[in-house]
Design a protein around this motif. Structure first.
Motif, short mmCIF file in Angstrom:
data_model
loop_
_atom_site.label_atom_id
_atom_site.label_comp_id
_atom_site.label_asym_id
_atom_site.label_seq_id
_atom_site.Cartn_x
_atom_site.Cartn_y
_atom_site.Cartn_z
N GLY A 1 0.82 -1.21 0.00
CA GLY A 1 0.00 0.00 0.00
C GLY A 1 0.85 1.25 0.00
O GLY A 1 2.06 1.21 -0.21
N ASP A 2 0.20 2.38 0.25
CA ASP A 2 0.88 3.67 0.26
C ASP A 2 1.52 3.88 1.63
O ASP A 2 0.82 4.05 2.63
CB ASP A 2 -0.14 4.78 -0.02
CG ASP A 2 0.53 6.12 -0.25
OD1 ASP A 2 1.72 6.25 0.11
OD2 ASP A 2 -0.12 7.03 -0.78
N PRO A 3 2.87 3.86 1.73
CA PRO A 3 3.52 3.99 3.05
C PRO A 3 3.25 5.32 3.72
O PRO A 3 3.33 5.43 4.94
CB PRO A 3 5.01 3.81 2.73
CG PRO A 3 5.14 4.16 1.29
CD PRO A 3 3.85 3.75 0.65
N SER A 4 2.92 6.35 2.95
CA SER A 4 2.67 7.67 3.56
C SER A 4 1.43 7.66 4.43
O SER A 4 1.28 8.53 5.31
CB SER A 4 2.53 8.73 2.47
OG SER A 4 1.39 8.48 1.67
N GLU A 5 0.53 6.69 4.24
CA GLU A 5 -0.67 6.63 5.07
C GLU A 5 -0.34 6.18 6.48
O GLU A 5 -1.10 6.42 7.41
CB GLU A 5 -1.71 5.70 4.43
CG GLU A 5 -2.26 6.25 3.12
CD GLU A 5 -3.29 5.33 2.50
OE1 GLU A 5 -3.39 4.17 2.96
OE2 GLU A 5 -3.97 5.75 1.56
N GLY A 6 0.80 5.50 6.65
CA GLY A 6 1.18 5.07 7.98
C GLY A 6 2.26 5.92 8.61
O GLY A 6 2.24 6.18 9.82
N THR A 7 3.21 6.37 7.79
CA THR A 7 4.36 7.09 8.33
C THR A 7 4.30 8.59 8.07
O THR A 7 5.08 9.34 8.64
CB THR A 7 5.66 6.55 7.72
OG1 THR A 7 5.65 6.79 6.30
CG2 THR A 7 5.80 5.06 7.95
N LEU B 1 3.63 11.68 4.83
CA LEU B 1 4.13 11.93 3.48
C LEU B 1 5.61 12.30 3.48
O LEU B 1 6.38 11.84 2.64
CB LEU B 1 3.31 13.04 2.83
CG LEU B 1 3.39 13.20 1.32
CD1 LEU B 1 3.08 11.89 0.62
CD2 LEU B 1 2.43 14.28 0.84
N ILE B 2 6.04 13.11 4.44
CA ILE B 2 7.44 13.56 4.46
C ILE B 2 8.38 12.40 4.73
O ILE B 2 9.39 12.22 4.03
CB ILE B 2 7.62 14.68 5.51
CG1 ILE B 2 6.84 15.94 5.10
CG2 ILE B 2 9.10 15.02 5.67
CD1 ILE B 2 6.94 17.07 6.10
N ARG B 3 8.05 11.59 5.73
CA ARG B 3 8.93 10.46 6.06
C ARG B 3 8.99 9.47 4.90
O ARG B 3 10.06 8.95 4.57
CB ARG B 3 8.45 9.78 7.33
CG ARG B 3 9.34 8.61 7.75
CD ARG B 3 8.88 8.00 9.05
NE ARG B 3 8.96 8.95 10.15
CZ ARG B 3 8.63 8.64 11.41
NH1 ARG B 3 8.18 7.44 11.70
NH2 ARG B 3 8.73 9.56 12.35
N ALA B 4 7.85 9.19 4.28
CA ALA B 4 7.85 8.28 3.14
C ALA B 4 8.70 8.83 2.00
O ALA B 4 9.42 8.09 1.32
CB ALA B 4 6.41 8.05 2.66
N PHE B 5 8.65 10.15 1.79
CA PHE B 5 9.46 10.77 0.75
C PHE B 5 10.95 10.65 1.07
O PHE B 5 11.77 10.38 0.18
CB PHE B 5 9.08 12.23 0.59
CG PHE B 5 10.05 13.03 -0.22
CD1 PHE B 5 10.19 12.81 -1.58
CD2 PHE B 5 10.86 13.98 0.38
CE1 PHE B 5 11.09 13.55 -2.33
CE2 PHE B 5 11.76 14.72 -0.37
CZ PHE B 5 11.88 14.49 -1.72
N MET B 6 11.31 10.85 2.33
CA MET B 6 12.73 10.76 2.71
C MET B 6 13.26 9.35 2.47
O MET B 6 14.40 9.17 2.02
CB MET B 6 12.89 11.14 4.18
CG MET B 6 12.45 12.57 4.52
SD MET B 6 13.35 13.85 3.61
CE MET B 6 14.89 13.85 4.50
#
Length: 525
Positions: free
Chosen positions: A71-77, A79-84
């Protein structure tokens, strides 16, 4: 340091003034209220996300952005952390995107490979720009058209995909604010919709007249995170029956990335199902009419008419029409994906026998490309009313005459799912299919007889017995399994042992009757 600037952006919205209505002013429902905004805080955020005017061009072939199976990791962590994490992995793989001031010339560089963006004017850190956008969402609202114009501009032109995704997130939240209530409640409730002449996103300002154009652009973004958020935003912003909105979403129902495709199909399913009142009543009426002896295809038409009279029409016809339109695309892969999505959406929304959709699928069965025919057949069994004579007739013709064995096999499996038990015409077509030159088609036909033929039907039993000596072991296995299901209980069923194994000892059958249920004789479904 960027993390200090992120903290500063977070602090500004904490102490900034929230929008408030000017005292003494009064507006009618649907009109914009006259509000005071914290312009100093907004100016600070606007300065942070401002872009240069000169374009740069991204070579989309160099943009590495893999799908995430979970799935989309930004939904759990976030958006910024997923981008990093994405940026770290892309550097490890040395897959940094290539930007050019101008599109290079040469055979390797085609114009369609490049997408224009604009470099940030002041703030280079994507994470800081994201924090600024989040702050804007907390100190303003959808009635500030200057902010809406800025968010649309950022969603198109910012070079950071995480910034474009955050801009769409903010627009999506504003769409929810406009709609007042959640996705399911606003369907079928016209009192909650803005009148077109009062709609602040479409008619009141020239700055937002290109909203749908921006959403269409973002839905084709190279980053799947942006494409996914674009269709989510469209689903929140669209009014009931918005054709342009569902065309955008239908395009993404055939996206190359699984999570985007699943999101689009889920949105379309929810839209077609609505609040469920109409769909549920329609399904009930179809069963009632069929029980009264009315043919299935006529029952679905009558159910459409009667359910619309007794229940609010909360099924959005425009969503289904947008997918039907995609089945006419010039590209055969697009047609194939459209049929796959249409069947999945109607099946998930529990809508069976929709005549326009069924007619489109029947047309697809005669497409010039066999892959499209296969997809149309699969869609038919997912969305047809069981016992629909027009559908079963078309499938039987395909079983008998089609030149491609995979399409014939798909037709056999489809007719198995939608034919009614004991339909003699279908049984005869399946018996004919058991003589097919391809063993996979013969096996499918034998298995289908287990479901379609009535118990004790002599013609079917004799035909299946003949397949106990088929040259293909998988056909023999299917025949043994089907024979145990078709023979009536008692001595005749016990005699199956002798037919299969050449043994006449009835006690032997009782001792090992479970053997026929083991994997060797189980159908491969």
């Amino acid at each position: 340091k960027p993390h200090n600037r992120i903290s500063l952006a977070n602090a500004i919205h904490s102490i900034g003034e929230k929008p408030r209505v000017i005292s003494g002013t009064e507006t009618f429902d649907g009109e914009k209220e006259i509000k005071i905004y914290d312009m100093k805080s907004l100016a600070c955020y606007m300065h942070t996300i401002r872009l240069k005017t000169a374009p740069v061009f991204l070579d989309t072939r160099s943009f590495w952005n893999p799908d995430f199976p979970s799935g989309d990791p930004s939904e759990g962590t976030g958006l910024i952390r997923a981008f990093m994490e994405w940026r770290t992995k892309s550097k490890e793989k040395q897959r940094t995107p290539d930007y050019y001031d101008q599109i290079p010339t040469g055979a390797r560089f085609k114009k369609e490979y490049f997408m224009p963006f604009k470099w940030p004017k002041h703030e280079e850190s994507d994470a800081v720009r994201v924090a600024a956008l989040q702050g804007i969402g907390l100190i303003t609202d959808y009635q500030n058209e200057g902010v809406m114009k800025m968010l649309l501009h950022t969603a198109v032109h910012d070079p950071g995909f995480v910034v474009r995704a955050e801009a769409l997130d903010q627009i999506k939240e504003m769409a929810r604010e406009i709609r007042k209530e959640g996705f399911f409640k606003r369907l079928g409730d016209p009192d909650r919709w803005y009148e077109e002449k009062q709609e602040p996103w479409r008619s009141k300002a020239e700055s937002t007249s290109n909203f749908w154009k921006v959403m269409a652009h973002c839905s084709a973004d190279p980053a799947w995170q942006v494409r996914r958020r674009a269709i989510q935003t469209v689903s929140e912003a669209a009014s009931f029956g918005s054709v342009i909105a569902y065309r955008i979403i239908a395009d993404r129902a055939q996206d190359a990335i699984e999570i985007v495709r699943r999101t689009a199909i889920r949105i379309l399913q929810n839209t077609v199902f609505g609040r469920g009142a109409y769909v549920t009543e329609r399904a009930h009426l179809i069963n009632v009419y069929k029980a009264d002896g009315i043919p299935a295809h006529e029952a679905s038409v009558l159910a459409d008419q009667e359910a619309a009279k007794t229940k609010t029409l909360d099924m959005d016809r425009a969503a289904a029409d947008a997918m039907i339109e995609k089945t006419k695309d010039l590209n055969y892969m697009s047609r194939r994906a459209a049929y796959q999505a249409l069947g999945e959406v109607l099946n998930g929304a529990r809508v069976r026998g929709d005549r326009l959709s069924v007619e489109a699928m029947l047309t697809g069965m005669y497409d010039e490309v066999e892959l499209v025919q296969h997809a149309a057949i699969d869609a038919l069994w997912k969305s047809s009313v069981p016992g629909d004579a027009t559908v079963t007739k078309a499938l039987m013709e395909t079983i008998e005459h089609h030149t491609n064995w995979q399409v014939r096999k798909a037709a056999v499996e489809a007719v198995e799912r939608i034919a009614v038990n004991g339909d003699q015409e279908v049984v005869e077509a399946l018996i004919a299919g058991m003589q097919d030159k391809e063993h996979a088609v013969r096996e499918a036909a034998v298995k289908a007889l287990e479901i379609v033929a009535a118990e004790g039907f002599e013609t079917a039993i004799e035909a299946v017995e003949g397949k106990l000596h088929d040259e293909a072991w998988n056909v023999r296995r299917a025949a043994a399994r089907t024979l145990t299901m078709l023979e009536p209980e008692g001595e005749r069923q016990e005699a199956v042992t002798g037919k299969v194994f050449g043994l006449d000892d009835k006690n032997w059958y009782h001792n090992v009757q479970g053997y026929l249920m083991k994997p060797l004789f189980m159908p491969l479904r």
